[in-house]
Motif scaffolding. Structure first.
Motif, PDB file in Angstrom:
ATOM      1  N   GLU A  78       0.831  -1.210   0.000  1.00  0.00           N
ATOM      2  CA  GLU A  78       0.000   0.000   0.000  1.00  0.00           C
ATOM      3  C   GLU A  78       0.860   1.253   0.000  1.00  0.00           C
ATOM      4  OE1 GLU A  78      -3.678   1.990   2.558  1.00  0.00           O
ATOM      5  OE2 GLU A  78      -2.585   0.276   3.360  1.00  0.00           O
ATOM      6  N   ALA A  79       1.927   1.256   0.804  1.00  0.00           N
ATOM      7  CA  ALA A  79       2.808   2.433   0.874  1.00  0.00           C
ATOM      8  C   ALA A  79       3.520   2.670  -0.449  1.00  0.00           C
ATOM      9  CB  ALA A  79       3.821   2.252   2.004  1.00  0.00           C
ATOM     10  N   MET A  80       4.061   1.597  -1.046  1.00  0.00           N
ATOM     11  CA  MET A  80       4.753   1.750  -2.328  1.00  0.00           C
ATOM     12  C   MET A  80       3.794   2.164  -3.436  1.00  0.00           C
ATOM     13  SD  MET A  80       8.037   1.283  -1.955  1.00  0.00           S
ATOM     14  CE  MET A  80       7.728   2.318  -0.514  1.00  0.00           C
ATOM     15  N   ALA A  81       2.559   1.645  -3.404  1.00  0.00           N
ATOM     16  CA  ALA A  81       1.569   2.020  -4.405  1.00  0.00           C
ATOM     17  C   ALA A  81       1.144   3.481  -4.255  1.00  0.00           C
ATOM     18  CB  ALA A  81       0.348   1.111  -4.304  1.00  0.00           C
ATOM     19  N   THR A  82       1.278   4.028  -3.063  1.00  0.00           N
ATOM     20  CA  THR A  82       0.888   5.415  -2.817  1.00  0.00           C
ATOM     21  C   THR A  82       1.934   6.393  -3.318  1.00  0.00           C
ATOM     22  OG1 THR A  82      -0.364   4.748  -0.849  1.00  0.00           O
ATOM     23  CG2 THR A  82       0.220   7.072  -1.037  1.00  0.00           C
ATOM     24  N   VAL A  83       3.225   6.110  -3.106  1.00  0.00           N
ATOM     25  CA  VAL A  83       4.269   7.079  -3.463  1.00  0.00           C
ATOM     26  C   VAL A  83       4.754   6.934  -4.895  1.00  0.00           C
ATOM     27  CG1 VAL A  83       5.037   7.261  -1.069  1.00  0.00           C
ATOM     28  CG2 VAL A  83       6.159   5.617  -2.594  1.00  0.00           C
ATOM     29  N   THR A  84       4.639   5.755  -5.489  1.00  0.00           N
ATOM     30  CA  THR A  84       5.202   5.527  -6.824  1.00  0.00           C
ATOM     31  C   THR A  84       4.637   6.462  -7.895  1.00  0.00           C
ATOM     32  OG1 THR A  84       5.808   3.235  -6.350  1.00  0.00           O
ATOM     33  CG2 THR A  84       5.430   3.797  -8.660  1.00  0.00           C
ATOM     34  N   PRO A  85       3.323   6.783  -7.899  1.00  0.00           N
ATOM     35  CA  PRO A  85       2.826   7.724  -8.917  1.00  0.00           C
ATOM     36  C   PRO A  85       3.450   9.118  -8.839  1.00  0.00           C
ATOM     37  CG  PRO A  85       1.017   6.457  -7.998  1.00  0.00           C
ATOM     38  CD  PRO A  85       2.212   6.156  -7.150  1.00  0.00           C
ATOM     39  N   ALA A  86       4.108   9.455  -7.732  1.00  0.00           N
ATOM     40  CA  ALA A  86       4.749  10.773  -7.620  1.00  0.00           C
ATOM     41  C   ALA A  86       6.090  10.808  -8.339  1.00  0.00           C
ATOM     42  CB  ALA A  86       4.948  11.130  -6.147  1.00  0.00           C
ATOM     43  N   PHE A  87       6.634   9.646  -8.707  1.00  0.00           N
ATOM     44  CA  PHE A  87       7.974   9.583  -9.287  1.00  0.00           C
ATOM     45  C   PHE A  87       7.916   9.156 -10.751  1.00  0.00           C
ATOM     46  CE2 PHE A  87       8.981   8.342  -4.707  1.00  0.00           C
ATOM     47  CZ  PHE A  87       9.176   9.665  -4.338  1.00  0.00           C
ATOM     48  N   VAL A  88       7.212   9.951 -11.545  1.00  0.00           N
ATOM     49  CA  VAL A  88       7.125   9.692 -12.988  1.00  0.00           C
ATOM     50  C   VAL A  88       7.550  10.939 -13.754  1.00  0.00           C
ATOM     51  CG1 VAL A  88       5.324   7.941 -12.782  1.00  0.00           C
ATOM     52  CG2 VAL A  88       4.676  10.350 -12.982  1.00  0.00           C
ATOM     53  N   LYS A  89       8.007  10.723 -15.001  1.00  0.00           N
ATOM     54  CA  LYS A  89       8.513  11.828 -15.818  1.00  0.00           C
ATOM     55  C   LYS A  89       7.406  12.815 -16.173  1.00  0.00           C
ATOM     56  CE  LYS A  89      11.894   8.651 -17.777  1.00  0.00           C
ATOM     57  NZ  LYS A  89      12.285   7.859 -18.973  1.00  0.00           N
ATOM     58  N   ASP A  90       6.227  12.305 -16.446  1.00  0.00           N
ATOM     59  CA  ASP A  90       5.051  13.132 -16.705  1.00  0.00           C
ATOM     60  C   ASP A  90       3.824  12.260 -16.510  1.00  0.00           C
ATOM     61  OD1 ASP A  90       4.164  11.942 -19.389  1.00  0.00           O
ATOM     62  OD2 ASP A  90       6.206  12.573 -19.866  1.00  0.00           O
ATOM     63  N   THR A  91       2.661  12.886 -16.519  1.00  0.00           N
ATOM     64  CA  THR A  91       1.416  12.143 -16.260  1.00  0.00           C
ATOM     65  C   THR A  91       0.614  11.888 -17.529  1.00  0.00           C
ATOM     66  OG1 THR A  91       0.256  14.222 -15.783  1.00  0.00           O
ATOM     67  CG2 THR A  91       1.243  13.038 -13.918  1.00  0.00           C
ATOM     68  N   LYS A  92       1.211  12.140 -18.681  1.00  0.00           N
ATOM     69  CA  LYS A  92       0.502  11.919 -19.944  1.00  0.00           C
ATOM     70  C   LYS A  92       0.193  10.438 -20.104  1.00  0.00           C
ATOM     71  CE  LYS A  92       0.793  12.735 -24.922  1.00  0.00           C
ATOM     72  NZ  LYS A  92       1.620  13.264 -26.040  1.00  0.00           N
ATOM     73  N   GLY A  93      -1.077  10.108 -20.251  1.00  0.00           N
ATOM     74  CA  GLY A  93      -1.479   8.719 -20.422  1.00  0.00           C
ATOM     75  C   GLY A  93      -1.667   7.956 -19.124  1.00  0.00           C
ATOM     76  N   MET A  94      -1.491   8.621 -17.974  1.00  0.00           N
ATOM     77  CA  MET A  94      -1.681   7.919 -16.703  1.00  0.00           C
ATOM     78  C   MET A  94      -3.160   7.630 -16.479  1.00  0.00           C
ATOM     79  SD  MET A  94      -0.850   9.098 -12.760  1.00  0.00           S
ATOM     80  CE  MET A  94       0.935   8.950 -12.820  1.00  0.00           C
ATOM     81  N   PRO A  95      -3.513   6.406 -16.144  1.00  0.00           N
ATOM     82  CA  PRO A  95      -4.918   6.072 -15.863  1.00  0.00           C
ATOM     83  C   PRO A  95      -5.404   6.799 -14.602  1.00  0.00           C
ATOM     84  CG  PRO A  95      -3.617   4.093 -16.285  1.00  0.00           C
ATOM     85  CD  PRO A  95      -2.648   5.228 -16.096  1.00  0.00           C
ATOM     86  N   ASP A  96      -6.692   6.636 -14.289  1.00  0.00           N
ATOM     87  CA  ASP A  96      -7.240   7.283 -13.100  1.00  0.00           C
ATOM     88  C   ASP A  96      -6.637   6.678 -11.846  1.00  0.00           C
ATOM     89  OD1 ASP A  96      -9.379   5.235 -11.792  1.00  0.00           O
ATOM     90  OD2 ASP A  96      -9.380   5.025 -13.972  1.00  0.00           O
ATOM     91  N   ALA A  97      -6.781   7.409 -10.734  1.00  0.00           N
ATOM     92  CA  ALA A  97      -6.096   7.055  -9.489  1.00  0.00           C
ATOM     93  C   ALA A  97      -6.477   5.667  -8.980  1.00  0.00           C
ATOM     94  CB  ALA A  97      -6.387   8.107  -8.423  1.00  0.00           C
ATOM     95  N   ARG A  98      -7.743   5.314  -9.068  1.00  0.00           N
ATOM     96  CA  ARG A  98      -8.173   4.015  -8.550  1.00  0.00           C
ATOM     97  C   ARG A  98      -7.607   2.867  -9.386  1.00  0.00           C
ATOM     98  NH1 ARG A  98     -11.626   4.230  -4.474  1.00  0.00           N
ATOM     99  NH2 ARG A  98     -12.739   6.198  -4.077  1.00  0.00           N
ATOM    100  N   THR A  99      -7.567   3.038 -10.693  1.00  0.00           N
ATOM    101  CA  THR A  99      -7.000   2.006 -11.557  1.00  0.00           C
ATOM    102  C   THR A  99      -5.512   1.826 -11.272  1.00  0.00           C
ATOM    103  OG1 THR A  99      -8.615   2.507 -13.293  1.00  0.00           O
ATOM    104  CG2 THR A  99      -6.633   1.308 -13.949  1.00  0.00           C
ATOM    105  N   VAL A 100      -4.828   2.955 -11.103  1.00  0.00           N
ATOM    106  CA  VAL A 100      -3.394   2.913 -10.788  1.00  0.00           C
ATOM    107  C   VAL A 100      -3.156   2.213  -9.463  1.00  0.00           C
ATOM    108  CG1 VAL A 100      -1.419   4.342 -10.113  1.00  0.00           C
ATOM    109  CG2 VAL A 100      -2.730   4.913 -12.165  1.00  0.00           C
ATOM    110  N   ARG A 101      -3.906   2.602  -8.429  1.00  0.00           N
ATOM    111  CA  ARG A 101      -3.715   2.010  -7.105  1.00  0.00           C
ATOM    112  C   ARG A 101      -3.991   0.501  -7.144  1.00  0.00           C
ATOM    113  NH1 ARG A 101      -4.011   4.221  -1.969  1.00  0.00           N
ATOM    114  NH2 ARG A 101      -3.177   6.065  -3.036  1.00  0.00           N
ATOM    115  N   SER A 102      -5.028   0.104  -7.848  1.00  0.00           N
ATOM    116  CA  SER A 102      -5.374  -1.316  -7.929  1.00  0.00           C
ATOM    117  C   SER A 102      -4.259  -2.122  -8.606  1.00  0.00           C
ATOM    118  CB  SER A 102      -6.690  -1.497  -8.690  1.00  0.00           C
ATOM    119  OG  SER A 102      -7.002  -2.860  -8.840  1.00  0.00           O
ATOM    120  N   ALA A 103      -3.700  -1.584  -9.689  1.00  0.00           N
ATOM    121  CA  ALA A 103      -2.651  -2.307 -10.420  1.00  0.00           C
ATOM    122  C   ALA A 103      -1.358  -2.380  -9.616  1.00  0.00           C
ATOM    123  CB  ALA A 103      -2.399  -1.627 -11.765  1.00  0.00           C
TER     124      ALA A 103
END
Length: 428
Positions: A78-103
Motif C-alpha cells: 500500500e505504501a509503495m503504491a501510494t508514493v510511486t505515482p509521484a515519481f514519474v517523468k510526466d502524467t501523460k497517459g496515466m490512468p485514473d487514481a483508482r486504476t493505478v492504485r489497484s494495479a
C-alpha cells in the motif's frame, strides 16, 4: 590507469573517443574519486548503477517479503503504491487514481503474483510505469520527495488520511530510501533533509465511552447466546475476549490442549498461537489466515492467563455441545473451518441491537468485539490488580498499558489518595 590497474575502451570514431577523454579529464581536475574496478569516475559509476524508482520499489518489496507476515506485506504494498505515482517523468497517459492504485497494490507490489499473467488492463498500467518511472537518483530533488509525502497524506478520495496511516506509510517510505542508500543508488536519505510537519499522533488511549461495564457485558453475552445457533457457538468465543482479555486472533487459534478447565474454581488459558486474517493474496500458504505466534513476542512464547469460573463454565459447556475441530481448535464454524471476522462481526452487531438501549446503541459503546478486551483490562485495573500483572496477562508491556489505558489508571486516583491519607494518618 587507476591505482595499478590499466583500463581501455574502444570507440567507433575519433570524436567519440575525444569526448570520453574530455569527460575523464574534467572529473580528474575536479578531484573526483575514480573507481578501481571500472576505471570510471564515481559520478559515471553511479549513473551506470542507477535504476528506475519502479524497479527499486519492487526490489525493496522483494527484500522485505519473505520475513514479513501477510498484514505487513499488505501495508508495504500500500505504501509503495501510494508514493510511486509521484515519481514519474510526466502524467501523460496515466490512468485514473483508482486504476493505478489497484494495479500497483494488487500486482506490481504483491510478490505472490509476480509469476502470474496480469489482465491486459493491468499489464498496460504496469508497462506505463516502467516507461515513465524516474531514476531513483532523481529523489535527491527535495520537491519530488515532498510530492511523495503529500501523496501519502491523502486518501484516494482526496481527503486527508488518518494520522496513523500517514505515519506508517512515511516510515515505510523512509525505509525504502535507506535501502536505496545501501544499494548505493543515493548517497544519503533525502527525507533527512526535507522539512515536513509530521501529522498529529493518533491517540492510543482507549476511550472509556467504548468500554462496557460488567452489567452491560453480561447483557451482550446473553444477547449473543440467545439470537441464533451461530450466536450460541460464539458465546464462549466472546467470553474469552471479555474474561481473559484475549485478542480475536488468539481466540481463533485456541486449542483444547491450551485450556485448563477444572470443575470448580479458576482455570487457565495458555495462549501461544494467533490466526490473523491477511487475505489469500498475501500469504505463502494461499489461505486467508496465517498461523503465527503471539503479537510482539518470540514465536514460541506462551502467555498464561488465569480465567474466572464464569469463563471456565462457558468453555466446558461449549466443548460439551460442539466438541473440538479436527486439529484441536476450540472454536470452529458449522463446517469445521476457522471463525471469520465477518461472521462474528454480524453476530456482535445483532447482539448490540438487542442488549443496548437506543441511546447506547447509537453511541460508541462496545462498537467492536475488540472492546470486550478493553473491558477486561479496565475491569482488572479498577479491581485493584497491579498494573504489572495486568500487563502480563493482557500481553502488553507496562509502558503500553500506561499509555493505552491511561484514563482507567487515572480513575484510581481517588482510591490511591485515600490509601495514602490513611497511611499518613496512621503515621502521625
Amino acid at each position: 590507469m587507476v591505482g595499478t590497474r590499466e583500463h581501455a575502451e574502444s570507440f567507433l570514431t575519433q570524436g567519440l573517443a575525444d569526448s570520453r577523454r574530455s569527460e575523464l579529464m574534467t572529473a580528474a581536475r575536479k578531484g573526483e574519486p575514480f573507481d578501481v574496478e571500472s576505471g570510471l569516475p564515481k559520478s559515471m559509476v553511479d549513473q551506470n548503477r542507477d535504476i528506475p524508482w519502479y524497479e527499486h520499489a519492487r526490489n525493496y518489496i522483494a527484500m522485505k517479503w519473505d520475513d514479513s507476515p501477510g498484514n505487513t506485506r499488505r501495508t508495504l504494498a500500500e505504501a509503495m503504491a501510494t508514493v510511486t505515482p509521484a515519481f514519474v517523468k510526466d502524467t501523460k497517459g496515466m490512468p485514473d487514481a483508482r486504476t493505478v492504485r489497484s494495479a500497483l497494490y494488487g500486482w506490481a507490489f504483491n510478490k505472490n503474483r509476480w509469476e502470474e499473467e496480469p489482465p491486459a488492463e493491468v499489464a498496460q498500467v504496469l508497462a506505463w510505469f516502467q516507461r515513465k518511472s524516474l531514476p531513483t537518483s532523481a529523489l535527491t530533488d527535495r520537491l519530488l520527495v515532498k510530492a511523495a509525502l503529500r501523496a501519502l497524506s491523502k486518501r484516494l478520495d482526496g481527503k486527508t488520511a488518518a494520522p496513523g496511516t500517514i505515519s506508517r506509510k512515511r516510515a515505510i517510505f523512509y525505509n525504502s530510501l535507506e535501502f536505496a542508500v545501501d544499494a548505493e543508488l543515493l548517497t544519503d536519505n533525502p527525507l533527512d533533509r526535507v522539512k515536513w510537519k509530521a501529522p498529529e499522533q493518533v491517540t492510543e488511549e482507549v476511550d472509556p465511552a467504548c468500554v462496557p461495564n460488567p452489567a452491560q457485558a453480561a447483557k451482550l453475552l446473553t444477547a449473543v447466546r440467545d439470537q441464533s445457533k451461530r450466536g450460541r457457538r460464539l458465546t464462549a468465543f466472546f467470553g474469552c475476549m471479555y474474561y481473559a482479555a484475549a485478542r480475536p486472533a488468539e481466540v481463533i487459534g485456541l486449542r483444547v490442549t491450551d485450556c485448563d478447565l477444572p470443575r470448580r474454581g479458576w482455570g487457565t488459558l495458555r495462549l501461544h498461537e494467533t490466526r490473523p486474517r491477511s487475505g489469500t493474496a498475501w500469504t505463502d500458504s494461499g489461505e486467508a489466515h496465517e498461523k503465527r505466534g503471539l503479537k510482539h513476542r518470540p514465536r514460541k512464547a506462551v502467555r498464561p492467563v488465569p480465567i474466572p469460573p464464569e469463563l471456565v463454565a462457558l468453555l466446558r459447556w461449549h466443548l460439551t455441545a460442539y466438541g473440538a475441530a479436527p486439529d484441536g481448535r476450540v472454536f470452529q464454524t458449522l463446517r469445521g473451518g476457522l471463525v471469520q471476522d465477518t461472521g462474528y462481526g454480524e453476530v456482535w452487531a445483532e447482539a448490540r441491537s438487542r442488549a443496548l438501549t437506543p441511546t447506547e446503541f447509537h453511541s460508541a459503546l462496545a462498537k467492536r468485539p475488540y472492546d470486550l478486551r478493553h473491558a477486561a483490562v479496565s475491569t482488572w485495573l479498577s479491581s485493584g490488580v497491579e498494573p504489572q500483572l495486568v500487563a502480563e496477562r493482557a500481553g502488553h508491556s507496562v509502558a503500553v498499558l500506561f499509555r493505552v489505558y491511561a484514563k482507567f489508571l487515572k480513575d484510581g486516583d481517588d482510591a490511591a489518595n485515600a490509601k495514602i491519607s490513611a497511611r499518613l494518618g496512621r503515621s502521625v
